[in-house]
Design an enzyme around this catalytic site. Structure first.
Site, short mmCIF file in Angstrom:
data_model
loop_
_atom_site.label_atom_id
_atom_site.label_comp_id
_atom_site.label_asym_id
_atom_site.label_seq_id
_atom_site.Cartn_x
_atom_site.Cartn_y
_atom_site.Cartn_z
N ASN A 172 -20.56 43.32 45.66
CA ASN A 172 -20.84 44.37 44.66
C ASN A 172 -19.89 44.36 43.47
OD1 ASN A 172 -18.82 45.39 46.32
ND2 ASN A 172 -19.50 47.50 46.10
N GLY A 199 -15.62 45.35 52.73
CA GLY A 199 -17.02 45.24 53.17
C GLY A 199 -17.39 46.45 53.98
N SER A 200 -18.38 46.26 54.83
CA SER A 200 -18.90 47.39 55.60
C SER A 200 -17.93 47.79 56.71
CB SER A 200 -20.24 47.00 56.21
OG SER A 200 -20.04 45.95 57.14
N THR A 254 -18.71 48.39 59.80
CA THR A 254 -19.01 47.69 61.05
C THR A 254 -18.29 46.34 61.07
OG1 THR A 254 -21.21 48.60 60.71
CG2 THR A 254 -20.95 47.05 62.53
N GLY A 296 -15.77 45.48 59.17
CA GLY A 296 -14.33 45.74 59.07
C GLY A 296 -13.72 46.02 60.44
N GLU A 347 -10.74 47.49 53.50
CA GLU A 347 -11.37 48.48 52.62
C GLU A 347 -12.83 48.56 53.03
OE1 GLU A 347 -10.23 50.52 50.54
OE2 GLU A 347 -8.20 49.73 50.33
N CYS A 401 -18.68 51.32 46.74
CA CYS A 401 -18.14 52.07 47.88
C CYS A 401 -17.69 53.45 47.43
CB CYS A 401 -17.03 51.29 48.57
SG CYS A 401 -15.90 50.53 47.44
P1 ADP Z 1 -21.88 43.32 52.80
O1 ADP Z 1 -22.44 41.96 53.05
O2 ADP Z 1 -22.88 44.41 52.91
O3 ADP Z 1 -20.99 43.39 51.61
P2 ADP Z 1 -20.25 42.83 55.08
O4 ADP Z 1 -19.20 43.70 55.65
O5 ADP Z 1 -21.30 42.35 56.01
O6 ADP Z 1 -20.87 43.69 53.94
O7 ADP Z 1 -19.62 41.57 54.36
C1 ADP Z 1 -18.44 41.59 53.59
C2 ADP Z 1 -17.82 40.23 53.66
O8 ADP Z 1 -17.45 39.95 55.00
C3 ADP Z 1 -18.75 39.09 53.25
O9 ADP Z 1 -18.00 38.08 52.58
C4 ADP Z 1 -19.27 38.60 54.58
O10 ADP Z 1 -19.71 37.26 54.55
C5 ADP Z 1 -18.05 38.75 55.45
N1 ADP Z 1 -18.37 38.87 56.89
C6 ADP Z 1 -19.53 39.30 57.45
N2 ADP Z 1 -19.45 39.27 58.78
C7 ADP Z 1 -18.23 38.80 59.11
C8 ADP Z 1 -17.54 38.53 60.33
N3 ADP Z 1 -18.11 38.74 61.50
N4 ADP Z 1 -16.28 38.06 60.26
C9 ADP Z 1 -15.67 37.87 59.06
N5 ADP Z 1 -16.27 38.08 57.88
C10 ADP Z 1 -17.53 38.55 57.88
#
Ligand code: ADP
Length: 497
Positions: free
Chosen positions: A154, A230-231, A233, A235, A252, A286
């Site tokens: 984002n 990121g999200s 979950t 995080g 974050e 966010c």
């Molecule tokens: P969104 O994709 O909605 O921004 P995410 O939390 O899924 O939210 O992703 C944020 C970042 O974390 C992205 O770069 C994604 O590829 C990475 N990511 C997603 N799943 C994992 C994981 N299991 N372990 C480490 N990084 C991840």
């Protein structure tokens, strides 16, 4: 198809393919038929190469004087400034935000570069008297090592800059994994880093999925620190793995931010703030305003005007200068927002405007959702508690300021918050009592500046703050140094008693 950007990984100063020849795609969310870029589906093997390069480069980078490291950061800022328009246009195509906001995103990276370049001549430690004679005591910041930066789509330039630039000026080396939705922005950013002349291995880029590249970074024994946005979950998973593998970790995560509008507020101002907070970046921030807590005395008037203004918002491609609200980033987000509307209906919320996937000839190939206002929302509903990340705002009526504060705090998150009032006493109570990392008085929930701490309480974060001088606390450890120039053994707490 032929115009698509071909992204590569950047490891040890070289642009290279991943070990696997599989490639993933990034498409324009305003028109999913347009392929913007392809990028490598990297694996743990590619991550390992990048971490090895970062570890090797760290040996010398940590000893480069910070003011010299800062010169590279300064150069990055200048190059970002030169490429601002190109980057903004690419961003708008790749993740959909409107051009003015995309320019703002790049500007945040530029501001960040100039701020942290200045930090190269500060990075202050402290001196303090020792309790013993002829003894000197001081603290200094030392870098941590190899930092993995895992970022969302984002803010595809601002967020990586928030992380990479303080990390670098502090003497760390980095492995950056951009989000799958914005590989081209990530690549162009690292092209700029490379052009600034950073030594090989100091900055590395590995494209791919969270499950493969992200996880491999979390598990790699030679990564010392993970900075994640990121999200909640994901995080939580990142935090758990970093706990097990003994890594420093800065998280974050989500928000469920609210704007309070009291009966004494400047309603024109509050209305403008609400529209920008709720529908700016299509609600995909966010810090977006997803709840409006409206005092009962102004609720009817405010709601009527809000609906009227919302009906005038023009949906379209972010690259089109007439657009107010761009698309959602991908089909998953579109489905997520649609699912929340279904939940809202089932919970008894009333849809005042929007509530549907947007139709129309020009929108049909994109992920457009109508700007949506939900009324009759109560604080216990899922739409009032969970992060939706789309152009949806819930109206909640409040009877008093005390009730507004109670409701604003009644979520698992605590990132941003806002209060519109002309009463200075209420303003100060809000600053004291709202459980959030950021509180705006008479301003919307969005609008962070790079020299102030950014982050949240409760499930939004894990106690760290990005940006400002607080980012230095993420990317350095404190070293305490005692220098005894007495020429004899001096025992603290013993010999001076
Ligand atoms: P969104 O994709 O909605 O921004 P995410 O939390 O899924 O939210 O992703 C944020 C970042 O974390 C992205 O770069 C994604 O590829 C990475 N990511 C997603 N799943 C994992 C994981 N299991 N372990 C480490 N990084 C991840």
């Amino acid at each position: 198809m032929t115009n698509a950007i071909k992204c590569l990984n950047y490891i040890d100063g070289n642009w290279i393919s991943a070990r696997s020849h599989d490639r993933l795609e990034s498409r324009n969310p305003a028109n999913s038929q347009e392929l913007v870029a392809t990028f490598p589906r990297s694996s743990a093997t590619d991550v390992d190469k990048a971490v090895v390069a970062a570890r090797q480069a760290y040996k010398s980078w940590r000893t480069v004087p910070a003011p010299q490291r800062a010169e590279y950061i300064q150069r990055i800022g200048e190059l970002l400034l030169q490429e601002k328009e190109k980057l903004a246009r690419l961003m708008s195509r790749e993740m959909g935000k409107v051009l003015t906001e995309a320019r703002g995103d790049v500007q945040e990276g530029i501001d960040c570069a100039f701020y942290y370049a200045g930090e190269g001549r500060r990075l202050f430690g402290q001196t303090t008297p020792s309790e013993l004679g002829n003894k000197f005591a001081m603290t200094m910041r030392v870098p941590i090592g190899v930092c993995a930066l895992i970022t969302p789509w984002n803010f595809p330039i601002a967020i990586p800059c928030w992380k990479a630039l303080p990390a670098l000026v502090c003497g760390n080396t980095i492995v950056f994994k951009p989000a799958k939705d914005t590989p081209a922005c990530g690549t162009m950013l690292i092209e700029i880093f490379a052009e600034a002349g950073l030594p090989a291995g100091v900055v590395n880029l590995v494209h791919g999925s969270g499950k493969e590249v992200g996880r491999a970074l979390l598990e790699h024994p030679d990564v010392d620190l993970v900075s994640f946005t990121g999200s909640s979950t994901t995080g939580a998973e990142v935090g758990e793995t970093c706990g097990r593998t003994h890594k420093r970790v800065c998280l974050e995560m989500g928000g469920k931010n609210a704007q309070i509008v009291m009966e004494d507020a400047d309603l024109d101002l509050a209305l403008e703030g609400a529209l920008w907070g709720a529908f700016g970046t299509t609600g995909q921030r966010c810090t977006a305003t997803s709840r409006l807590l409206l005092h009962k005395e102004i609720k009817a008037e405010f709601t009527t005007r809000l609906v009227e203004q919302t009906s005038k918002l023009r949906l379209g491609a972010g690259t089109d200068s007439n657009t107010d609200v761009g698309p959602l980033v991908n089909s998953t987000q579109l489905k997520r927002v649609s699912d929340y509307l279904e939940i809202a209906r089932n919970e008894g919320a009333k849809i005042l405007i929007g509530g549907q996937v947007a139709r129309g000839e020009e929108l049909k190939n994109g992920y457009f959702f109508q700007p949506t206002i939900l009324d009759d929302v109560t604080p216990d509903m899922r739409v009032a508690r969970e992060e939706i990340f789309g152009p949806v705002v819930s109206l909640i009526e409040v009877n008093s300021f005390a009730e507004a504060i109670e409701i604003i705090n009644d979520t698992p998150y605590g990132l941003s918050s806002s209060v519109y009032t002309r009463d200075v006493n209420r303003a100060f109570q809000a600053m004291r009592d709202i459980e959030a990392g950021i509180t705006y008085i008479n301003g919307p929930t969005i609008g962070a500046e790079v020299h102030l701490p950014f982050g949240g309480v409760k499930q939004t974060g894990n106690g760290h703050r990005e940006a400002g001088s607080t980012a230095l606390d993420v990317f350095t450890e404190w070293k305490t140094v005692y220098v005894d120039f007495s020429g004899k053994l001096q025992r603290a707490q013993i010999d001076n008693r």
